[in-house]
Write an enzyme that holds these catalytic residues in place. Sequence first.
Site, PDB file in Angstrom:
ATOM      1  N   CYS A 192      -5.963  -3.005   1.529  1.00  0.00           N
ATOM      2  CA  CYS A 192      -5.860  -3.065   2.990  1.00  0.00           C
ATOM      3  C   CYS A 192      -7.223  -3.058   3.686  1.00  0.00           C
ATOM      4  O   CYS A 192      -7.882  -4.075   3.755  1.00  0.00           O
ATOM      5  CB  CYS A 192      -4.968  -1.941   3.519  1.00  0.00           C
ATOM      6  SG  CYS A 192      -4.341  -2.252   5.197  1.00  0.00           S
ATOM      7  N   LYS A 209      -8.858   3.038  -2.965  1.00  0.00           N
ATOM      8  CA  LYS A 209      -9.296   2.455  -1.702  1.00  0.00           C
ATOM      9  C   LYS A 209     -10.693   2.971  -1.356  1.00  0.00           C
ATOM     10  O   LYS A 209     -10.960   4.169  -1.421  1.00  0.00           O
ATOM     11  CB  LYS A 209      -8.297   2.822  -0.603  1.00  0.00           C
ATOM     12  CG  LYS A 209      -8.473   2.071   0.716  1.00  0.00           C
ATOM     13  CD  LYS A 209      -7.305   2.420   1.632  1.00  0.00           C
ATOM     14  CE  LYS A 209      -7.328   1.635   2.930  1.00  0.00           C
ATOM     15  NZ  LYS A 209      -6.123   1.950   3.758  1.00  0.00           N
ATOM     16  N   ILE A 259      17.232  -2.743  34.737  1.00  0.00           N
ATOM     17  CA  ILE A 259      16.750  -3.617  33.663  1.00  0.00           C
ATOM     18  C   ILE A 259      16.357  -2.837  32.410  1.00  0.00           C
ATOM     19  O   ILE A 259      16.613  -3.284  31.288  1.00  0.00           O
ATOM     20  CB  ILE A 259      15.564  -4.489  34.158  1.00  0.00           C
ATOM     21  CG1 ILE A 259      15.166  -5.520  33.108  1.00  0.00           C
ATOM     22  CG2 ILE A 259      14.381  -3.644  34.576  1.00  0.00           C
ATOM     23  CD1 ILE A 259      16.187  -6.589  32.884  1.00  0.00           C
ATOM     24  N   GLU A 287       0.825  -1.216   0.000  1.00  0.00           N
ATOM     25  CA  GLU A 287       0.000   0.000   0.000  1.00  0.00           C
ATOM     26  C   GLU A 287       0.861   1.270   0.000  1.00  0.00           C
ATOM     27  O   GLU A 287       1.799   1.391   0.793  1.00  0.00           O
ATOM     28  CB  GLU A 287      -0.901  -0.019   1.233  1.00  0.00           C
ATOM     29  CG  GLU A 287      -1.855   1.165   1.339  1.00  0.00           C
ATOM     30  CD  GLU A 287      -2.792   1.035   2.537  1.00  0.00           C
ATOM     31  OE1 GLU A 287      -3.768   1.791   2.601  1.00  0.00           O
ATOM     32  OE2 GLU A 287      -2.533   0.189   3.410  1.00  0.00           O
TER      33      GLU A 287
END
Length: 557
Positions: free
Chosen positions: A154, A118, A301, A49
């Site tokens: 899509c 579309k 972390i 797309e």
Amino acid sequence: MTQDISQTLRIAIAQLNPTVGDVVGNLALAREARRDAARDGADLVLFTELFIAGYPPEDLVVKPAFLKACLDAVEQLAADTADGGPGVVIGFPRQGREGRHNSIAVLDGGRVIAIRDKVDLPNYGEFDEKRVFIAGEMPGPVNFRGVRLGVPICEDIWGELGVCETLSESGAEILLVPNGSPYYRGKVDIRHQVVLKQVIETGLPMIYAAQVGGQDELVFDGASFAFNADKTLAFQMNQFEPAVTVTEWKRVHDTWRCTDGPMARIPEKEEADYRACLLGFRDYVNKNGFKSVILGLSGGIDSALCAAIAVDALGAERVRSVMLPYRYTSEESLKDAADCARALGCRYDIVPIAEPVEGFSSALSELFDGTDEGVTEENLQSRARGTILMAISNKFGSMVVTTGNKSEMSVGYATLYGDMNGGFNPIKDLYKMQVYALAAWRNQHLPPDALGPSGAVIPKNILSKAPSAELRPDQTDQDSLPPYPVLDDILESLVEMEMGTEEIVSRGHDITTVHRIEHLLYLAEYKRRQSAPGVKITRKNFGRDRRYPITNRFRDR
């Protein structure tokens, strides 16, 4: 002279990584893919797309010069097809008589033989297409060398407007779907379900071509695939990897069936999330022209995982880590940070912050006289660190990597102009427990496209010790927050599932805690508006998906 391909059709799926706005570069990428497909005997190349523009182009399509550049590129690619090689289906934005369209062009024999627009424009979550495009008319099939192709774009297969049904009823034989479908956890299974529904309803095979690559917060994960008309998986391409793959289709009893195509393994859970973070971070840095990155490595972390992602994405030589200790920084953290940098092989510097912090405190001493020390003084430490990192960034041109997780960003457990400084955050959309899970996964696995070392790169002690900002003596995150498993469940209920507080309490949580976390979530909106962009991993990331007002007095009581 092109040949009739009414019995055998070789379709190349161009699962590639275009760059938004790089019309010249995207055209070159398309031409290279077409040459590759021609060498492999393809009859047709299916791109994704808005490929020529890059997806999503957002308000770039408002510029007439950009639309003209895209149209010129399509016409140049069309001229290439005069060589008798593969035809092309490619997406581009176009200016129609009544407005702008999200379109595809079918190219063959040296010209544009068809354009389709579309129909169903998405306007939810990260999508905002109704702002810049108008809907097209219901499409009919395109006759390509004797085969009637349906090309829904899509959202045309996700919505309920009946685009695929219309194509089937008007004679389409096979459906080719160019997509710009961003990643979130479990998205491949959802795409399969959507395509299967359309295959069942139309009785037609469907090819789903998916873009790959990072674009700002969004990651496009590829994993292109197809289903035969009998609902069997026809082929499956790799996730997170660009490729041009030729698939073979034969007409069998008046329907098309794939007889040759790949069957790739799709990564699960932590692997998929880690590789999405890796791809999104790599493309943000490289597409925006940064030569290197810098981050504060605290011995915790979050920064350790960000350092691992950065090294895997860019290579150790492009990553610089800096420990910024103060009086509350433990020897344990100093050792953990050094061990992590050593394991990753990246540069490690130590810049003590005592002098700047005490300088700020001295400058403010008269103004703050008679007040108690507290969060303000703690934030001076974070802001001193942020200023130093930005100074190194300015001096050497390295982008600062932000390292806060979604749990912290949700409740405001971060300092504006301090640890929130930076250009991009690879773990912005990961809750704290997901950070631990990805770190543990990375210690056991090396992604196929990673540039970092194999083996454990995050020291065991970082994974096992209690998380702390180390802004005061013996501080841990749990002094002011619930345990992270509790906090994350409450936050996922509030953010991802939009649950009411009563429903969250019914999951076993304390009502006072739920009310407090909800209040902190709303209160921190102003901070999130000023945060760096980061990779989208969940269904509802902050910014593109979840858009709450800063001024907001609602509380669910």
